[in-house]
Write a protein that holds these residues in place. Structure first.
Motif: not given
Length: 340
Positions: A97, A99, A138-139, A167, A169-171, A174, A202-203
């Motif tokens: 991660d 982010s 996010g990606d 991007t 977030g924390t996808d 993905k 979390h996405e």
């Protein structure tokens, strides 16, 4: 295999196009000023020794020499000894991660730096295993395809920063999907995804992705970095990230989500703090995985290649110095830089 010992110097290559743009602007201004003096054809007759092409050729010779010198500083190397070895190990994809919340300093020196240190220590203990790197926010994308080249793995690791992905977030879903696609097709071999995150923003979809990995025989280990109570996120200028109301944003580790994803992926959740306990627990879990035979290409020796680049740069500088901007009276009739 070709590589650079210090690839950070390669960023200096951006100077070449910048100088080219500056020269273009100056050249156009010069042309504009000359037109104010009179007819271009008349000026050309008044300055018979002036060359339209030599200054341009000299400029590009200098730019080529500069580029080669920058490459020389990066120390290009070529793998000189290649061997195919049969190894008995496991395959591990490390999904990290990156982010902005990973900048929080509730673990020393920060969540991201602590994660990178753990991965580096993990790679140092590998001898017969394969490792790959995936970064996500996010990606998600593959930072390093799965390999047995631990030197390259640590080199790519050092270049990981939050700026790699715009991007936010924390996808996690993905990240798991990209990681699953990064393994080889080797059967009867233990495979694991080691996902390092704080679980912020979390996405969704992570549980389904973890279950899909488990069905393929891939164990998902979640390393939760940070404090569940939360910590501010540094902005880099001495302050901390704030929300729309001006309140300091606190980023908290989402342990509940991390445990659920690890359980769905037939793995284990491990909390990362300022001790080495998480490292020991992860190593113990990975040693339980089934080892399998794999054929690895090993570059065990590297030859320095910078000498060739330095020599070529020197030759270009010599040619540039010998080439006059104006026509040489002795060779005035030789039209090397004039269109027919």
């Amino acid at each position: 295999m070709f590589r650079f010992e210090d690839s950070t110097y390669l960023w200096l290559l951006i100077v070449v196009p910048i100088l080219a743009v500056v020269r273009l602007v100056v050249w156009r201004q010069r042309k504009s000023k000359l037109r104010k003096f009179g007819d271009p054809e008349l000026l050309r007759r008044l300055m018979p020794d002036a060359s339209d092409y030599r200054p341009t050729v000299k400029f590009w010779l200098l730019m080529a020499a500069l580029a080669l010198l920058i490459v020389t500083l990066a120390r290009p190397q070529m793998g000189s000894k290649v061997s195919h070895e049969k190894r008995n190990g496991i395959e591990i994809i490390i999904a990290m991660d990156i982010s902005n919340s990973m900048k929080a300093e509730d673990v020393v020196p920060s969540r991201l730096d602590k994660s990178k240190l753990m991965v580096e220590n993990l790679v140092d203990h590998f001898t017969t295993d394969k490792v790959g790197l995936v970064v996500f926010a996010g990606d998600a994308f593959v930072q390093l395809p799965i390999t047995s080249d631990y030197v390259s793995a640590k080199m790519f690791l050092q270049n990981i920063t939050p700026s790699l992905i715009n991007t936010q977030g924390t996808d996690i879903a993905k990240a798991l999907t990209v990681s699953m696609r990064s393994f080889t097709q080797q059967d009867k071999m233990g495979k694991a995804i080691v996902l390092i995150t704080d679980g912020e923003d979390h996405e969704g979809g992570a549980l389904e992705a973890a279950k899909a990995a488990a069905k393929k025989g891939i164990n998902v280990f979640i390393l939760g970095v940070g404090d569940p109570k939360g910590a501010p996120i540094p902005t880099g200028n001495g302050g901390y990230m704030t929300d729309n109301t001006g309140q300091t944003v606190l980023s908290a580790l989402n342990e509940k989500m991390c445990r659920e994803v690890a359980q769905a992926g037939s793995g284990m959740y491990i909390h990362v703090d300022n001790t080495s306990d998480a490292q020991d627990q992860l190593n113990a879990q990975l040693t339980k995985l089934q080892k399998g035979d794999t054929d690895s290409v090993i570059y065990s020796e590297y030859d320095e290649q910078f000498q060739a680049f330095a020599l070529l740069a020197l030759l270009l500088l010599i040619v540039e110095a010998c080439l006059l901007e104006s026509k040489n009276p002795l060779f005035r009739n030789i039209k090397l830089f004039k269109k027919k």
